[in-house]
Design a protein around this motif. Structure first.
Motif, PDB file in Angstrom:
ATOM      1  N   ILE A 137       0.824  -1.219   0.000  1.00 47.33           N
ATOM      2  CA  ILE A 137       0.000   0.000   0.000  1.00 47.33           C
ATOM      3  C   ILE A 137       0.856   1.265   0.000  1.00 47.33           C
ATOM      4  CG2 ILE A 137      -2.056  -1.069   1.002  1.00 47.33           C
ATOM      5  CD1 ILE A 137      -1.449  -0.022   3.658  1.00 47.33           C
ATOM      6  N   LEU A 169       3.821   3.780  -4.104  1.00 42.63           N
ATOM      7  CA  LEU A 169       3.008   4.800  -4.786  1.00 42.63           C
ATOM      8  C   LEU A 169       3.324   4.847  -6.282  1.00 42.63           C
ATOM      9  CD1 LEU A 169       2.997   7.625  -2.118  1.00 42.63           C
ATOM     10  CD2 LEU A 169       1.491   5.652  -2.373  1.00 42.63           C
ATOM     11  N   HIS A 170       2.354   5.349  -7.029  1.00 43.32           N
ATOM     12  CA  HIS A 170       2.510   5.464  -8.472  1.00 43.32           C
ATOM     13  C   HIS A 170       2.931   6.887  -8.836  1.00 43.32           C
ATOM     14  CE1 HIS A 170       0.629   1.552  -9.483  1.00 43.32           C
ATOM     15  NE2 HIS A 170       0.135   1.717  -8.273  1.00 43.32           N
ATOM     16  N   CYS A 221      -4.356   7.075  -1.164  1.00 42.73           N
ATOM     17  CA  CYS A 221      -4.309   7.422  -2.581  1.00 42.73           C
ATOM     18  C   CYS A 221      -3.096   6.744  -3.217  1.00 42.73           C
ATOM     19  CB  CYS A 221      -4.190   8.938  -2.718  1.00 42.73           C
ATOM     20  SG  CYS A 221      -3.746   9.451  -4.400  1.00 42.73           S
ATOM     21  N   PRO A 222      -3.287   6.121  -4.376  1.00 38.57           N
ATOM     22  CA  PRO A 222      -2.150   5.436  -5.012  1.00 38.57           C
ATOM     23  C   PRO A 222      -1.055   6.403  -5.472  1.00 38.57           C
ATOM     24  CG  PRO A 222      -4.077   5.435  -6.454  1.00 38.57           C
ATOM     25  CD  PRO A 222      -4.533   5.954  -5.140  1.00 38.57           C
ATOM     26  N   PHE A 223      -1.361   7.703  -5.546  1.00 38.14           N
ATOM     27  CA  PHE A 223      -0.343   8.693  -5.917  1.00 38.14           C
ATOM     28  C   PHE A 223       0.221   9.402  -4.686  1.00 38.14           C
ATOM     29  CE2 PHE A 223      -3.550   8.625  -9.349  1.00 38.14           C
ATOM     30  CZ  PHE A 223      -2.764   8.051 -10.338  1.00 38.14           C
ATOM     31  N   GLU A 224      -0.667   9.830  -3.787  1.00 34.70           N
ATOM     32  CA  GLU A 224      -0.243  10.660  -2.653  1.00 34.70           C
ATOM     33  C   GLU A 224       0.054   9.845  -1.399  1.00 34.70           C
ATOM     34  OE1 GLU A 224      -2.964  13.840  -1.825  1.00 34.70           O
ATOM     35  OE2 GLU A 224      -2.970  14.565  -3.901  1.00 34.70           O
ATOM     36  N   GLY A 225      -0.435   8.605  -1.354  1.00 35.46           N
ATOM     37  CA  GLY A 225      -0.235   7.792  -0.159  1.00 35.46           C
ATOM     38  C   GLY A 225      -1.303   8.081   0.889  1.00 35.46           C
ATOM     39  N   MET A 258      -6.406   0.099  -0.138  1.00 34.64           N
ATOM     40  CA  MET A 258      -5.294   0.501   0.728  1.00 34.64           C
ATOM     41  C   MET A 258      -5.663   0.509   2.213  1.00 34.64           C
ATOM     42  SD  MET A 258      -3.702   3.568  -1.670  1.00 34.64           S
ATOM     43  CE  MET A 258      -2.319   3.952  -0.586  1.00 34.64           C
TER      44      MET A 258
END
Lengths: 301, 301
Positions: free
Chosen positions: A295, A298-299, B145-149, B179
């Motif tokens: 988790i 990050l992307h 968030c997959p970008f911001e964590g 997540m």
């Protein structure tokens, strides 16, 4: 936070139902990787008849070939005195005995009544007495039997008592075909730990119907701290082709690590070993974190 | 036991990322089967641009083609006033608005800031005022968030407040990419229900990393009673090919039913619909109970 003990069963429970024989050196490599990753106990193999489980016919070679870490317990499943002798000759730390709570399942599994299984265990215990080799007593179908259905909690408690009288050092309750619900896990774990507060109790869950991790969380809430799991989620269900078997070690460690539970395990090493396992086996395995990432992976935007 | 409300999102969240277009009459049939099975709410489709989501280009035909059960809420995702007009013209019971808690995810998803999304929702709310059509406010990436964590709980609470000020009748917290951990779910659900004890709150979990049902159990413990899930576990994760998406409706109902939670749903009808879904789609779907059977489906000796 609470210390949780992670015990891997891939090399035994996972490999035994694979179609292909895994070469001995690969088995040794995976056990070594699990040791290096910091898993607390590893079920390395099974000293059963090579005819019964051809995939584990190299039990002695695997057990003698692995590196030993001082903090890791190296266990093996053993059905009888002959198996115990072979296991002892290889320096096995702990013998895992297995009997089913359900009579029907025990008959199907080992062609003995529960009483006959315990009679055989007496001989194993006598043989091991004074060797320093520990005994773990496993109870298959502790949460339900695929033939008989519901299993009474009292029957589980009685068999735990039988194992302890036999001299077992620890106990495993196994949900052999993934029938346990979180509510049931909480109730039975609470009952066991109320009666034997100091008992080293392992919960062995399967994720056959998706409830594996919900069951882990309820077991932790009830006081359990030791869990079996299989690298990559390797394993299956003999009654349901394609169904999931053991809960997945690295996915379990991932979930618990992100809730700040204390473990001795390096998650990245486990993930790397699991990816390698998928490559060696040549087929997809159930592990989800190797597919989705952690988790906190990050992307880029 | 507690009444749990089961809300299916297969026809929207599940189908939107399928490779193949599902024929309109098949979509209608599956929605009808979910209605017949007693699901409490169905997200039937999405009134977005047919270019953006070609699989749901037949939104109006599906929404007008289905049978209506008086106890089932028929919802649709709507991005703007134009979508709301189309939804209203088809007799949609409830409009689902979606904004991400994470700015980066909202930009990626709808090319707007969170503030701009809410500005657009004001127009939708004004249009719907007095129509009797309910508004559900969904918060994507509520648990990460997959970008911001990490996502701060306060930000989620502030956006719930914004939705309620807008006139939303209910709220959904979505774990868009799987997540959420059980501990986090317990904490955030408790915070929300402490602040708004009467709020109809839905938890929308994904099983991307195997924690879906553990999260459901923690949400129930914290007081939640409404859950989104997808028939067959249909859906996925845009960031991880092959990863699991939404939690599976029939597996969820199976778990809760065997803990004696009260639901309005017929599990066998759901299982039958899920098997049919696998046949129609022509590929394996993540549902586990359709593979393994129910825990009370016993085997002959």
């Amino acid at each position: 936070m609470k210390r949780i003990y992670i015990q891997d069963v891939m090399a035994r429970d996972g490999l035994q139902i694979e179609d292909q024989f895994m070469p001995t050196e690969k088995k040794i490599d995976f056990v070594n990787r699990l040791s290096d990753a910091g898993v607390d106990k590893i079920e390395v193999t099974s000293f059963v008849s090579p005819k019964a489980v051809p995939n584990l016919q190299d039990a002695a070679d695997v057990m003698t070939g692995i590196k030993r870490h001082k903090d890791v317990v190296y266990a093996a499943l053993v059905p009888n005195v002959k198996g115990a002798e072979r296991a002892a000759a290889c320096g096995t730390d702990e013998i895992n005995l297995v009997v089913s709570v359900s009579e029907t399942h025990n008959q199907k599994n080992v062609r003995r009544s529960v009483h006959e299984s315990f009679a055989g265990f007496q001989d194993v215990a006598k043989y091991l007495s004074g060797t320093g080799i520990r005994i773990n007593g496993s109870l298959a179908t502790s949460f339900g039997c695929p033939f008989e259905g519901k299993v009474r909690d009292e029957k589980v408690l009685r068999l735990v008592d039988d194992y302890l009288k036999l001299g077992a050092d620890s106990i495993t309750l196994a949900d052999t075909t993934g029938m346990a619900t979180p509510k049931q896990v909480n109730r039975l774990t609470t009952e066991i730990l109320n009666r034997w507060p100091e008992l080293p109790l392992t919960l062995h869950f399967h994720n056959t119907r998706g409830m594996g991790f919900a069951n882990v969380m309820e077991a932790i809430r009830a006081g359990a701290v030791r869990f079996d799991a299989s690298l990559g989620g390797l394993g299956g269900c003999p009654f349901a082709p394609g169904a999931t078997g053991n809960i997945c070690t690295e996915d379990l460690v991932h979930m618990l690590a992100f809730m700040d539970y204390h473990m001795n395990v390096d998650l990245d090493q486990l993930l790397s070993a699991s990816k390698e396992l998928e490559t060696v086996l040549g087929h997809e395995i159930p592990g989800q974190v190797i597919k989705a990432g952690k988790i906190n992976d990050l992307h880029a935007v």
